[in-house]
Structure formats: structure tokens, C-alpha cells
Design an enzyme around this catalytic site. Structure first.
Site, short mmCIF file in Angstrom:
data_model
loop_
_atom_site.label_atom_id
_atom_site.label_comp_id
_atom_site.label_asym_id
_atom_site.label_seq_id
_atom_site.Cartn_x
_atom_site.Cartn_y
_atom_site.Cartn_z
N TYR A 1 21.14 63.35 82.46
CA TYR A 1 20.79 64.74 82.23
C TYR A 1 22.03 65.56 81.87
O TYR A 1 22.04 66.29 80.87
CB TYR A 1 20.09 65.32 83.46
CG TYR A 1 19.58 66.73 83.25
CD1 TYR A 1 18.41 66.96 82.54
CD2 TYR A 1 20.26 67.82 83.78
CE1 TYR A 1 17.94 68.25 82.33
CE2 TYR A 1 19.80 69.11 83.59
CZ TYR A 1 18.64 69.31 82.86
OH TYR A 1 18.18 70.60 82.66
N SER B 1 21.75 73.59 79.69
CA SER B 1 21.53 73.73 81.13
C SER B 1 22.87 74.06 81.75
O SER B 1 23.92 73.79 81.16
CB SER B 1 21.02 72.40 81.70
OG SER B 1 21.10 72.37 83.10
#
Length: 193
Positions: free
Chosen positions: A93, A80
Site C-alpha cells: 500500500y 494517501s
């Protein structure tokens, strides 16, 4: 995807059904709650790490021997842009996606001589159900993210898939250990004149 037994079962099924694995795409992720580190529940942190990072570890651990059996292939992992940034409220995350980038580079180094290419994609704001849910949970991040995209739109899932397909294909035969950012320019960090 975080269960070793399940991953082993899937890889064994692929091996017994086709006898080979040419390409794999390790693409699973959850965001977890939007909380400051001091308020982040340990159980939530562990779950995000298990789904986002442990799953990639397990996938590659069991994919590599099957890919080696056929003389090589390609693995693509989903990281990401959070592997490049530090989005507030998203400690688990970001940590998991930084970990995916690190695992990708290590496994690429270990397997390049075996004809196995290992790369990652780093999607930016992509219009998926997970991003929509995260936007409701963390509206400040959503507003900042949408304003920071020079392309003035979120990515489409098929645009991310196209990048993964390219990395897995022979067209990227000399690319390994790379993290391809697919974000509409979100991480450029500049501004229009």
C-alpha cells in the site's frame, strides 16, 4: 481499473459520448494484507500495485490525449498519507501510494505547458468501508492512527471529495504537481502541550 482494455473502453466511451474530458479523478485503492515484508505474498503485492498504482498510470495515459484535445483540464489522483509515512505491515500500500505521488509529479511536469494540471490528494484516516476493514485486520495501526489525529476524528468521504473538487476546479488554476494532505492534522507529528 487495472485492466488496460477496460480503461481504454471507458475513455473511448467518454470521448464518443461527450467529445471531451475536462477533469478526471483517479480514485481507486485497496490496502492488501497487513504483513511484514518477509511474509508478504508476491501475488498480494502485485494486486495492490495493479489496483492502486497501475490504474492511475493507465487512467492518465488515456485521459491526457482526450483532455489535450480540448485545450486543457485537470487530473486529481488519490494517494494517501502512506505516501508520506511508512505504516508497518502495509508495504504494498505504501509503495503504491508513494508511486502515485511520483507519477502525479512527473505527469504534471510533462503536461503543464499543455494546460493540464495534475495533482494528488493524500487522505488520512477516512471513515470508509476500506478503512473499517483494515482496522479489523490491523488493530494496532487503527489505535495509533486514531490517537494521532489532532482533530480527534476521522475524515468524512465528502471532505476528501471536496478537496478533489477544489483541485480540479479553476479555483486551483495555478496549482500543479501538488499533493494536498487532507488528514485532520495526522501527519503534523507533534503533540499538544
Amino acid at each position: 481499473v487495472a485492466s488496460e482494455l477496460q480503461v481504454v473502453g471507458w475513455i473511448e466511451q467518454i470521448g464518443s459520448t461527450s467529445g471531451r474530458l475536462d477533469a478526471a479523478f483517479n480514485n481507486a485503492g485497496i490496502t492488501g494484507p497487513a504483513k511484514r515484508i518477509e511474509d508478504y505474498p508476491l501475488e498480494d503485492f502485485q494486486r495492490v500495485i495493479a489496483v492502486n498504482l497501475q490504474s492511475v498510470f493507465l487512467g492518465m495515459k488515456y485521459q491526457i490525449p482526450l483532455i489535450k484535445r480540448n485545450g486543457g483540464g485537470s487530473i486529481v489522483n488519490t494517494a494517501s498519507i502512506a505516501a508520506l509515512t511508512g505504516p508497518g505491515g502495509m508495504s504494498a500500500y505504501a509503495a503504491s501510494k508513494h508511486g502515485v505521488q511520483g507519477l502525479t509529479r512527473v505527469v504534471a511536469m510533462e503536461n503543464a505547458a499543455h494546460g493540464i494540471r495534475v495533482n494528488a490528494i493524500a487522505p488520512g484516516w477516512t471513515e470508509t468501508p476500506m478503512v473499517a476493514a483494515n482496522s479489523q485486520q490491523n488493530p494496532a495501526f487503527a489505535a495509533l492512527a486514531q490517537n494521532a489525529i489532532p482533530a480527534k476524528r476521522g475524515g468524512k468521504p465528502e471532505e476528501i471529495a471536496a478537496a478533489a473538487i477544489w483541485l480540479a476546479s479553476d479555483a486551483a488554476s495555478y496549482v500543479t504537481g501538488h499533493m494536498l494532505t487532507v488528514d485532520g492534522g495526522m501527519t503534523i507529528g507533534g503533540f499538544e502541550p
